[in-house]
Design a protein around this motif. Structure first.
Motif, PDB file in Angstrom:
ATOM      1  N   ALA A 160       4.464   1.051 -11.387  1.00 38.70           N
ATOM      2  CA  ALA A 160       3.642   0.740 -10.206  1.00 38.70           C
ATOM      3  C   ALA A 160       2.833   1.950  -9.772  1.00 38.70           C
ATOM      4  N   VAL A 161       3.412   3.141  -9.910  1.00 35.23           N
ATOM      5  CA  VAL A 161       2.687   4.368  -9.555  1.00 35.23           C
ATOM      6  C   VAL A 161       1.569   4.621 -10.555  1.00 35.23           C
ATOM      7  N   LEU A 162       1.853   4.407 -11.824  1.00 38.42           N
ATOM      8  CA  LEU A 162       0.811   4.572 -12.845  1.00 38.42           C
ATOM      9  C   LEU A 162      -0.343   3.609 -12.610  1.00 38.42           C
ATOM     10  N   ALA A 163      -0.026   2.392 -12.215  1.00 37.05           N
ATOM     11  CA  ALA A 163      -1.074   1.399 -11.986  1.00 37.05           C
ATOM     12  C   ALA A 163      -1.926   1.750 -10.775  1.00 37.05           C
ATOM     13  N   ALA A 164      -1.333   2.409  -9.772  1.00 35.29           N
ATOM     14  CA  ALA A 164      -2.040   2.691  -8.525  1.00 35.29           C
ATOM     15  C   ALA A 164      -2.792   4.002  -8.554  1.00 35.29           C
ATOM     16  N   ASN A 165      -2.244   5.001  -9.254  1.00 37.47           N
ATOM     17  CA  ASN A 165      -2.781   6.359  -9.193  1.00 37.47           C
ATOM     18  C   ASN A 165      -3.084   6.844 -10.602  1.00 37.47           C
ATOM     19  N   PRO A 166      -4.340   7.150 -10.921  1.00 43.20           N
ATOM     20  CA  PRO A 166      -4.670   7.629 -12.264  1.00 43.20           C
ATOM     21  C   PRO A 166      -3.906   8.888 -12.652  1.00 43.20           C
ATOM     22  N   LYS A 167      -3.452   9.670 -11.647  1.00 43.93           N
ATOM     23  CA  LYS A 167      -2.679  10.871 -11.940  1.00 43.93           C
ATOM     24  C   LYS A 167      -1.188  10.569 -12.116  1.00 43.93           C
ATOM     25  N   GLY A 168      -0.801   9.338 -11.819  1.00 47.85           N
ATOM     26  CA  GLY A 168       0.588   8.954 -12.014  1.00 47.85           C
ATOM     27  C   GLY A 168       1.567   9.661 -11.092  1.00 47.85           C
ATOM     28  N   GLN A 169       1.113  10.022  -9.892  1.00 48.21           N
ATOM     29  CA  GLN A 169       1.932  10.807  -8.977  1.00 48.21           C
ATOM     30  C   GLN A 169       2.203  10.046  -7.683  1.00 48.21           C
ATOM     31  N   VAL A 170       3.360  10.325  -7.099  1.00 53.67           N
ATOM     32  CA  VAL A 170       3.637   9.886  -5.737  1.00 53.67           C
ATOM     33  C   VAL A 170       3.129  10.978  -4.788  1.00 53.67           C
ATOM     34  N   PRO A 171       2.810  10.582  -3.544  1.00 56.03           N
ATOM     35  CA  PRO A 171       3.055   9.309  -2.888  1.00 56.03           C
ATOM     36  C   PRO A 171       1.988   8.261  -3.190  1.00 56.03           C
ATOM     37  N   VAL A 172       2.428   7.017  -3.162  1.00 60.02           N
ATOM     38  CA  VAL A 172       1.529   5.870  -3.188  1.00 60.02           C
ATOM     39  C   VAL A 172       1.937   4.976  -2.024  1.00 60.02           C
ATOM     40  N   LEU A 173       0.974   4.610  -1.202  1.00 59.19           N
ATOM     41  CA  LEU A 173       1.236   3.765  -0.034  1.00 59.19           C
ATOM     42  C   LEU A 173       0.540   2.428  -0.220  1.00 59.19           C
ATOM     43  N   ILE A 174       1.287   1.351   0.039  1.00 56.36           N
ATOM     44  CA  ILE A 174       0.726   0.003  -0.002  1.00 56.36           C
ATOM     45  C   ILE A 174       0.809  -0.570   1.401  1.00 56.36           C
TER      46      ILE A 174
END
Length: 222
Positions: free
Chosen positions: A45-59
């Motif tokens: 899910a992080v890879l899908a949201a962030n091209p850098k593959g890093q957290v944080p990701v907020l939905i």
């Protein structure tokens, strides 16, 4: 609202503090982490949201965003209570510069200390080089302490009366320095008092306690 975070992710913990300061309920998913492999393999899910593959990701509903600074600014605009930026444009700019100082100016010497919780390099020469870089990083951090101490002066917070994202970012960076056995704050009593005040806030205190627990579970003793 959902947050993808990490047990030893400085930037994710920044966002957690901001969410709690604003009283915003959120579901948190900690992505897998080990000292040997870091955050690998990456959470899908992080890879899908962030091209850098890093957290944080907020939905938040149909919006997915990443990067702690972008998340800070979104939260302030979408959920203005309680404010985490100063009121005036000039003071907001100064606040943003202090967050940048934490994230981009203090981070490089801090990063050199991270070797202390990483597996030793099997090459003795490379390991000695890493430890020498950590020593140089400590010197740079002491210089930054001096600058921050002057900037803070006698204020309770870095941007005046209000607790802001600048305090969050600088607190998390200095907390990381302390957990990696970097320079102490004892030569800067105003900075040490500020650090204690921030840590006493429930939002920051919870983050600090959870990081300490993650260290006990995941990190070798320093």
């Amino acid at each position: 609202m959902k947050l993808y975070s990490g047990p030893l992710s400085l930037f994710s913990r920044k966002v957690e503090i901001a969410l709690r300061e604003k009283g915003l309920p959120f579901d948190r998913e900690m992505v897998p982490f080990t000292q040997a492999k870091g955050y690998s393999p990456k959470h899908p899910a992080v890879l899908a949201a962030n091209p850098k593959g890093q957290v944080p990701v907020l939905i938040d509903g149909d919006l997915t965003i990443f990067d702690s600074t972008v998340i800070f600014e979104y939260l302030e605009e979408a959920y203005p209570q309680a404010p985490l930026y100063p009121a005036s444009p000039r003071d907001r700019a100064r606040c943003r510069l202090l967050e940048l100082t934490a994230d981009e100016i203090l981070l490089p010497p801090l990063r050199s200390l991270m070797t202390r919780t990483s597996p030793p390099d099997p090459d003795p020469d490379r390991q000695r080089q890493r430890m020498a870089e950590a020593d140089r990083g400590e010197i740079q951090l002491r210089d930054h302490y001096e600058t921050l101490s002057r900037r803070l002066g006698s204020q309770d917070h870095f941007c005046g009366e209000r607790f802001t994202v600048a305090d969050i970012a600088l607190f998390m960076t200095i907390l990381w320095v302390q957990r990696l056995k970097g320079p102490k704050l004892d030569k800067h009593p105003n900075l040490a008092a500020w650090y204690s005040r921030v840590k006493s806030r429930p939002s920051a205190g919870q983050a600090a306690a959870e990081i300490a627990a993650a260290d006990r579970e995941l990190s070798p003793p320093l």
